[in-house]
Structures are given as C-alpha cells and as structure tokens.
Design a protein around this motif. Structure first.
Motif, short mmCIF file in Angstrom:
data_model
loop_
_atom_site.label_atom_id
_atom_site.label_comp_id
_atom_site.label_asym_id
_atom_site.label_seq_id
_atom_site.Cartn_x
_atom_site.Cartn_y
_atom_site.Cartn_z
N TRP A 22 0.80 -1.23 -0.02
CA TRP A 22 -0.02 -0.01 -0.26
C TRP A 22 0.90 1.24 -0.08
O TRP A 22 1.73 1.54 0.79
N ASN A 23 0.66 1.88 -1.24
CA ASN A 23 1.57 3.06 -1.20
C ASN A 23 0.61 4.44 -1.13
O ASN A 23 1.03 5.29 -1.96
N GLY A 24 -0.48 4.69 -0.77
CA GLY A 24 -1.40 5.39 -0.56
C GLY A 24 -2.42 5.43 -1.60
O GLY A 24 -3.27 6.48 -1.69
N ALA A 25 -2.72 4.32 -2.20
CA ALA A 25 -3.92 4.20 -2.80
C ALA A 25 -5.27 4.32 -2.11
O ALA A 25 -5.39 4.45 -1.00
N GLU A 26 -6.43 4.72 -2.91
CA GLU A 26 -7.68 4.88 -2.48
C GLU A 26 -8.25 3.75 -1.47
O GLU A 26 -8.59 3.96 -0.32
N PRO A 41 3.90 5.36 3.60
CA PRO A 41 3.93 5.64 2.43
C PRO A 41 5.00 7.04 2.47
O PRO A 41 4.81 7.80 3.13
N TYR A 42 5.95 6.76 1.62
CA TYR A 42 7.17 7.91 1.36
C TYR A 42 6.85 8.84 0.48
O TYR A 42 6.12 8.72 -0.57
N MET A 43 7.14 10.29 0.92
CA MET A 43 7.13 11.52 0.20
C MET A 43 5.24 11.68 -0.29
O MET A 43 5.00 11.94 -0.95
N LYS A 44 4.46 11.26 0.56
CA LYS A 44 2.98 11.57 0.53
C LYS A 44 2.67 12.41 1.42
O LYS A 44 3.37 12.83 2.48
N ALA A 45 1.52 13.12 1.12
CA ALA A 45 0.83 14.02 1.96
C ALA A 45 0.58 13.51 3.34
O ALA A 45 0.31 12.51 3.54
N PRO A 46 0.85 14.33 4.52
CA PRO A 46 0.68 13.70 5.89
C PRO A 46 -0.76 12.99 5.90
O PRO A 46 -0.87 12.05 6.69
N GLU A 47 -1.99 13.89 5.62
CA GLU A 47 -3.24 13.23 5.79
C GLU A 47 -3.18 11.94 5.18
O GLU A 47 -4.21 10.98 5.59
#
Length: 312
Positions: A22-26, A41-47
């Motif tokens: 999981w790398n931030g997918a919906e 996940p790396y370099m994604k928005a904090p939320e």
C-alpha cells in the motif's frame, strides 16, 4: 504487514508473514484492523499516511521511511498504547548531506547565476565566495548533521560549530545546546538547519535569529520548512544582507507566485534531500532488518516514541 514497496521487490523478508502493498491508493489492501506493522508511504501528504491509523487497532509498529516523524505524529492519538514509532535513521544521511554540500557550494560560487548567464549566452566572470576558510554552524546535530560535517572536512572550513537540543561531546568536538545559539550565530558564515521539526524548533529561525546572523551569511535549510519563519526570512532577504538555500519551504510545495521564488539571493530545491538512487537500497535493508527483529521479538532500531508514554 503493510509495505509501500512491493514485497516481491524486497529480498530477504522474513517468511511466513502476510505482506500487503500500500503506497497511498484510495483502497486499502486489507482490513487496517489486522495490520501489525505499518510502513508509512514515503513522500506523500501527511493526511494520506495518517488515513489508516484510526482503524489500526492491532498495530504494534509504525515505521516511517523518513528521518522526520512530524508527518505522522498527529495521527498517533488514534493508536492504542504501546505502539512503537520508528524513523529511518541510516537511510537518508548520505543523500541529504550530499545535497547540503551541493546547496552550499552552488550558492557560494554563484552557480544559479552562471546557469542564467548560460541561458543568455553571457560570460559572467568574477570573484565568488569560497567554502574554504569559512565558519559553519550546524543546527541539529543528529545523524544527518554528523554526516554533513563528515563531508565538510575535505573543504578546509575554518571551524564547525554544532548545536543540538542537549549539550554533549563528540569525537569531533562539543555539541552546544540551543540556548547558546545567540552567541554562535554572529560568528557563522554558513548556517545549516538539519534539526527535526518539533514545537521547540518551529519558527526557531525567526526575525531575532536572522538578525544575529552576520552580514553576507548563508542560511541552508534541509530540515523542515516550518523551522523557518518565512515572513521573517523574506523581510531579511529583501535587504540583501544574507542569502539562503532552501530544500524545504513553508508552505510546501511552494505555490506558483509565492514571493520566495523571486526573493533576492535564494536558491530553492523541491525537497529532494532524500529521494535519490541511494534511497531504495537503504530503505529495503532497513525494512528487512526491522521485520526480522519484529518477528524474533528483538529490540527494534530507531524507536522514537511509544504511544501511551510521556513521550507521545
């Protein structure tokens, strides 16, 4: 085990565990309530990184792939007591220190001006400041601060002063407490910020801090944008008294039309201290080591805090 890197691309993971990518997918890859080890996940928005935390009722470990943890701290209140938060110490030191020296040298030697001259077909000759014989002040002397000093040594700087939250002694010399900053700032030709973002360091670099910097000094920020009061920095830059090289800004990403883009004497890079070819191999080694430690119930590396304690 939720990983932001496909598990089949990581050699040496412990067998017998249920790995989910999981790398931030919906859509979540599984029920967050069943996740025991969550790698943010790396370099994604904090939320985005915080989104599954309220449902992670079985979590035992939250592992970041960044040196800073400020992007997940707000979500920790949703976790049960006893969850360990670990950072990525050992992953980013080389890349961040490389970029720090790049920003220092490019700023002092006028590389942005040369590039603009090349674009215009102009030969912009002349004397420029050198890093040699300069005094450097490193504010935030953890593993990244130490890696920066390692790379400063061959450049024949006159002196390196080190500042951290607490006073201590290293093989290279003393580390001064933050309370001594006012006395150290006027002596520094280059001030490097590599401190974590905490309530103590938020807007550490304010109008008073900047006013204490010597004429012609260079401020380099590879920490977090909010360590610097942007309004105060802009006011100082407009005078031309100091210059700055910023890998991080506040706000970030820096929006089109923001006055920092056009401020005199500023070099801006888009938060690229960590994402280099050195990242993935080091990140994979860290995850393999941490997961083996987790499975074998050995002490984890880089535990920053445990939820439900006074540190959280």
């Amino acid at each position: 085990m939720w990983l932001p890197i496909p598990p089949e691309e990581i050699d040496g993971l412990p067998a017998g565990l249920d790995y989910r990518f999981w790398n931030g997918a919906e859509d979540f890859p599984a029920d967050p309530a069943e996740c025991a080890f969550y790698v943010v996940p790396y370099m994604k928005a904090p939320e985005l990184g915080q989104r599954p935390l309220p449902e992670m009722s079985s979590a035992e470990v939250v592992q970041t792939l960044s040196a800073g943890i400020d992007h997940v701290e707000a979500g920790l209140k949703h976790l049960r007591p006893g969850v360990r938060l670990c950072n990525a110490r050992g992953v980013h030191e080389a890349s961040t220190a490389e970029l720090t020296l790049t920003l220092i040298l490019a700023s002092l030697r006028g590389i942005p001006d040369f590039v603009r001259g090349q674009d215009q077909g102009e030969w912009r000759h002349g004397f420029r400041p050198a890093l040699a014989d300069r005094n450097v002040l490193i504010v935030g002397y953890g593993s990244i601060g130490a890696a920066i000093e390692d790379r400063l040594v061959p450049f024949e700087v006159a002196r390196v002063a080190r500042v951290a939250r607490s006073e201590r002694t290293t093989a290279r010399g003393p580390v001064h407490p933050l309370t001594e900053l006012p006395a150290l700032l006027p002596e520094a030709d280059v001030v490097v910020l590599s401190t974590p973002l905490t309530e103590t360091t938020r807007h550490l670099v304010d109008a008073e801090f900047l006013a204490r910097m010597k004429d012609g000094a260079l401020l380099v920020n590879v920490a977090r944008g909010p360590v610097v009061d942007t309004k105060a920095l802009l006011a100082e830059l407009e005078t031309g008294r100091i210059t700055a090289a910023l890998d991080v800004t506040d706000p970030e990403p820096l929006p089109r039309g923001h006055p920092l883009w056009q401020a005199p004497g500023v070099l801006i890079s888009p938060h690229v201290g960590g994402p280099t070819s050195a990242f993935l191999p080091r990140a994979k080694r860290l995850l393999v080591d941490q997961l083996h430690r987790f499975v074998n119930r050995e002490p984890l590396r880089n535990v920053i805090l445990t939820t439900g304690t006074t540190h959280a």
